[in-house]
Motif scaffolding. Sequence first.
Motif, PDB file in Angstrom:
ATOM      1  N   TYR A 310       0.832  -1.199   0.000  1.00  0.00           N
ATOM      2  CA  TYR A 310       0.000   0.000   0.000  1.00  0.00           C
ATOM      3  C   TYR A 310       0.872   1.256   0.000  1.00  0.00           C
ATOM      4  O   TYR A 310       1.998   1.235   0.509  1.00  0.00           O
ATOM      5  N   TYR A 311       0.311   2.321  -0.544  1.00  0.00           N
ATOM      6  CA  TYR A 311       0.986   3.612  -0.488  1.00  0.00           C
ATOM      7  C   TYR A 311      -0.042   4.723  -0.682  1.00  0.00           C
ATOM      8  O   TYR A 311      -1.120   4.516  -1.245  1.00  0.00           O
ATOM      9  N   LEU A 312       0.284   5.881  -0.181  1.00  0.00           N
ATOM     10  CA  LEU A 312      -0.556   7.064  -0.365  1.00  0.00           C
ATOM     11  C   LEU A 312       0.327   8.303  -0.348  1.00  0.00           C
ATOM     12  O   LEU A 312       1.408   8.304   0.247  1.00  0.00           O
ATOM     13  N   ASP A 316       1.494  17.273   0.877  1.00  0.00           N
ATOM     14  CA  ASP A 316       2.767  17.849   0.445  1.00  0.00           C
ATOM     15  C   ASP A 316       3.402  17.063  -0.696  1.00  0.00           C
ATOM     16  O   ASP A 316       4.460  17.438  -1.203  1.00  0.00           O
ATOM     17  N   GLY A 317       2.766  15.960  -1.103  1.00  0.00           N
ATOM     18  CA  GLY A 317       3.300  15.150  -2.186  1.00  0.00           C
ATOM     19  C   GLY A 317       4.236  14.053  -1.745  1.00  0.00           C
ATOM     20  O   GLY A 317       4.758  13.307  -2.586  1.00  0.00           O
ATOM     21  N   THR A 318       4.437  13.921  -0.439  1.00  0.00           N
ATOM     22  CA  THR A 318       5.283  12.841   0.076  1.00  0.00           C
ATOM     23  C   THR A 318       4.508  11.536   0.057  1.00  0.00           C
ATOM     24  O   THR A 318       3.342  11.488   0.485  1.00  0.00           O
ATOM     25  N   THR A 319       5.127  10.474  -0.415  1.00  0.00           N
ATOM     26  CA  THR A 319       4.464   9.172  -0.504  1.00  0.00           C
ATOM     27  C   THR A 319       4.828   8.324   0.711  1.00  0.00           C
ATOM     28  O   THR A 319       6.005   8.186   1.056  1.00  0.00           O
ATOM     29  N   HIS A 320       3.806   7.749   1.350  1.00  0.00           N
ATOM     30  CA  HIS A 320       3.982   6.908   2.533  1.00  0.00           C
ATOM     31  C   HIS A 320       3.592   5.482   2.186  1.00  0.00           C
ATOM     32  O   HIS A 320       2.538   5.240   1.591  1.00  0.00           O
ATOM     33  N   PHE A 321       4.413   4.524   2.586  1.00  0.00           N
ATOM     34  CA  PHE A 321       4.228   3.123   2.208  1.00  0.00           C
ATOM     35  C   PHE A 321       3.883   2.281   3.429  1.00  0.00           C
ATOM     36  O   PHE A 321       4.320   2.571   4.552  1.00  0.00           O
ATOM     37  N   SER A 322       3.118   1.207   3.186  1.00  0.00           N
ATOM     38  CA  SER A 322       2.708   0.309   4.263  1.00  0.00           C
ATOM     39  C   SER A 322       2.733  -1.129   3.774  1.00  0.00           C
ATOM     40  O   SER A 322       2.521  -1.401   2.586  1.00  0.00           O
ATOM     41  N   GLU A 323       2.943  -2.036   4.728  1.00  0.00           N
ATOM     42  CA  GLU A 323       2.936  -3.466   4.393  1.00  0.00           C
ATOM     43  C   GLU A 323       1.566  -4.088   4.623  1.00  0.00           C
ATOM     44  O   GLU A 323       1.213  -5.073   3.981  1.00  0.00           O
ATOM     45  N   THR A 324       0.795  -3.529   5.568  1.00  0.00           N
ATOM     46  CA  THR A 324      -0.520  -4.089   5.896  1.00  0.00           C
ATOM     47  C   THR A 324      -1.604  -3.050   5.690  1.00  0.00           C
ATOM     48  O   THR A 324      -1.350  -1.838   5.693  1.00  0.00           O
ATOM     49  N   PHE A 325      -2.838  -3.536   5.570  1.00  0.00           N
ATOM     50  CA  PHE A 325      -3.957  -2.630   5.370  1.00  0.00           C
ATOM     51  C   PHE A 325      -4.218  -1.797   6.618  1.00  0.00           C
ATOM     52  O   PHE A 325      -4.580  -0.622   6.525  1.00  0.00           O
ATOM     53  N   GLU A 326      -4.024  -2.404   7.801  1.00  0.00           N
ATOM     54  CA  GLU A 326      -4.217  -1.661   9.044  1.00  0.00           C
ATOM     55  C   GLU A 326      -3.232  -0.501   9.142  1.00  0.00           C
ATOM     56  O   GLU A 326      -3.584   0.616   9.526  1.00  0.00           O
ATOM     57  N   GLU A 327      -1.999  -0.760   8.777  1.00  0.00           N
ATOM     58  CA  GLU A 327      -0.985   0.297   8.765  1.00  0.00           C
ATOM     59  C   GLU A 327      -1.354   1.380   7.752  1.00  0.00           C
ATOM     60  O   GLU A 327      -1.189   2.580   8.013  1.00  0.00           O
ATOM     61  N   LYS A 329      -4.407   2.203   6.722  1.00  0.00           N
ATOM     62  CA  LYS A 329      -5.530   2.983   7.241  1.00  0.00           C
ATOM     63  C   LYS A 329      -5.062   4.001   8.270  1.00  0.00           C
ATOM     64  O   LYS A 329      -5.535   5.137   8.307  1.00  0.00           O
ATOM     65  N   SER A 330      -4.126   3.581   9.107  1.00  0.00           N
ATOM     66  CA  SER A 330      -3.594   4.471  10.128  1.00  0.00           C
ATOM     67  C   SER A 330      -2.900   5.678   9.496  1.00  0.00           C
ATOM     68  O   SER A 330      -3.088   6.826   9.925  1.00  0.00           O
ATOM     69  N   LYS A 331      -2.109   5.431   8.462  1.00  0.00           N
ATOM     70  CA  LYS A 331      -1.403   6.526   7.786  1.00  0.00           C
ATOM     71  C   LYS A 331      -2.373   7.402   7.011  1.00  0.00           C
ATOM     72  O   LYS A 331      -2.179   8.624   6.882  1.00  0.00           O
ATOM     73  N   LYS A 332      -3.434   6.800   6.524  1.00  0.00           N
ATOM     74  CA  LYS A 332      -4.442   7.574   5.798  1.00  0.00           C
ATOM     75  C   LYS A 332      -5.121   8.568   6.733  1.00  0.00           C
ATOM     76  O   LYS A 332      -5.336   9.734   6.364  1.00  0.00           O
ATOM     77  N   GLU A 333      -5.421   8.132   7.962  1.00  0.00           N
ATOM     78  CA  GLU A 333      -6.030   9.027   8.954  1.00  0.00           C
ATOM     79  C   GLU A 333      -5.041  10.113   9.375  1.00  0.00           C
ATOM     80  O   GLU A 333      -5.444  11.235   9.678  1.00  0.00           O
ATOM     81  N   ARG A 334      -3.755   9.769   9.394  1.00  0.00           N
ATOM     82  CA  ARG A 334      -2.742  10.709   9.873  1.00  0.00           C
ATOM     83  C   ARG A 334      -2.386  11.748   8.821  1.00  0.00           C
ATOM     84  O   ARG A 334      -2.190  12.933   9.138  1.00  0.00           O
ATOM     85  N   TYR A 335      -2.284  11.331   7.554  1.00  0.00           N
ATOM     86  CA  TYR A 335      -1.724  12.227   6.530  1.00  0.00           C
ATOM     87  C   TYR A 335      -2.752  12.855   5.606  1.00  0.00           C
ATOM     88  O   TYR A 335      -2.441  13.837   4.911  1.00  0.00           O
ATOM     89  N   LEU A 336      -3.962  12.289   5.556  1.00  0.00           N
ATOM     90  CA  LEU A 336      -4.965  12.839   4.645  1.00  0.00           C
ATOM     91  C   LEU A 336      -6.080  13.521   5.427  1.00  0.00           C
ATOM     92  O   LEU A 336      -6.465  13.046   6.511  1.00  0.00           O
ATOM     93  N   PRO A 337      -6.630  14.618   4.924  1.00  0.00           N
ATOM     94  CA  PRO A 337      -7.676  15.341   5.637  1.00  0.00           C
ATOM     95  C   PRO A 337      -8.982  14.549   5.683  1.00  0.00           C
ATOM     96  O   PRO A 337      -9.236  13.676   4.848  1.00  0.00           O
TER      97      PRO A 337
END
Length: 337
Positions: A310-312, A316-327, A329-337
């Motif tokens: 996963y990635y999003l 600011d255009g920075t891409t964040h990567f994850s190995e699991t869906f739970e991770e 979702k957590s980054k999505k809540e943290r980095y996206l409005p």
Amino acid sequence: MRAFSQFQRSSLNVISWCGGFLFGTSARRTATSLVLLCVLIVYVGLITAPRNFPSGHIVTIERGTTLEGIAQQLKERDVIRSPLLFRSTVILLGGEKRAHAGDYFFERPEGVFRVAYRIALGQFGLEPIVVRIPEGASATLVAEQLSGSLDTFDADLFLAYAQADEGYLFPDTYHFLPNISEQDVYRTMRENFNRRIAILTEEIEMFGKPLDEVVTMASIIELEGDDLETKRKIASALWNRIKIGMALQVDASFVYLLGKGTAELSLSDLAIDSPYNTYTNTGFPPTPIANPGLDSLRAAVTPAETNYLYYLADEDGTTHFSETFEEHKSKKERYLP
């Protein structure tokens, strides 16, 4: 010389008209002004370029067109004001047979004498036009850009050649003559791809995937990432998804399919019934979705070694990567409005 005689008679008529003023009783006091007026009438009416002169355009003179026909065509295209003056000048420069057929490019307005001189000597004025095709442009966007840069370019005809080679039209800076054919533009871009991809021959062979999959993956990466390092991580995540039979779930395919930006996509868009829907279908879309540059092609065959799925990208255009869906979702809540 009949045309030149007509020109002489027209000139004499103008001079006679001016002379009538010059030698009349009331005109003697304003002789200088009237002479200047006569000269201005001749200059504006016959010699200067027409107001709607086709600057930046190509005017084509077909082979076999008579001098009279050329003059009439130039008059209709607002290249000249006086067909008679044009014909007379061409004759004086070498005769009726000296007029050269072909494509003439007029960068700026030119007077009738200059136009006649160029056509008599075959000075076509075709200088290369620089066209910058950006990485990630689809064949349709390439066609639109070229039609805006090249005067006689037919976007539909270009797409008839190029659409089937989506992904293989290498984005680059090109120098095209204004009258280049649509087929030659297509061939130039396709041959450029062949030259550029040859740089990666060894990496492609070592990676072991067929070229069509590599190009399709590169086209997705082109629209999903910016720098090479990020693209290599995105490639890792997407190849990992392919490996486990997971849908690619990339919004870029909808940009290609619907012509919308990623921010404009709705839930109904993501449910559309199409082989380009990478949410409802596994594997690759049926064709590349853009024309990738060399970095994206390189990233596709040299992915980073990760377990990412996963990635999003944040605001600011920075891409964040994850190995699991739970991770993820957590980054999505943290980095996206």
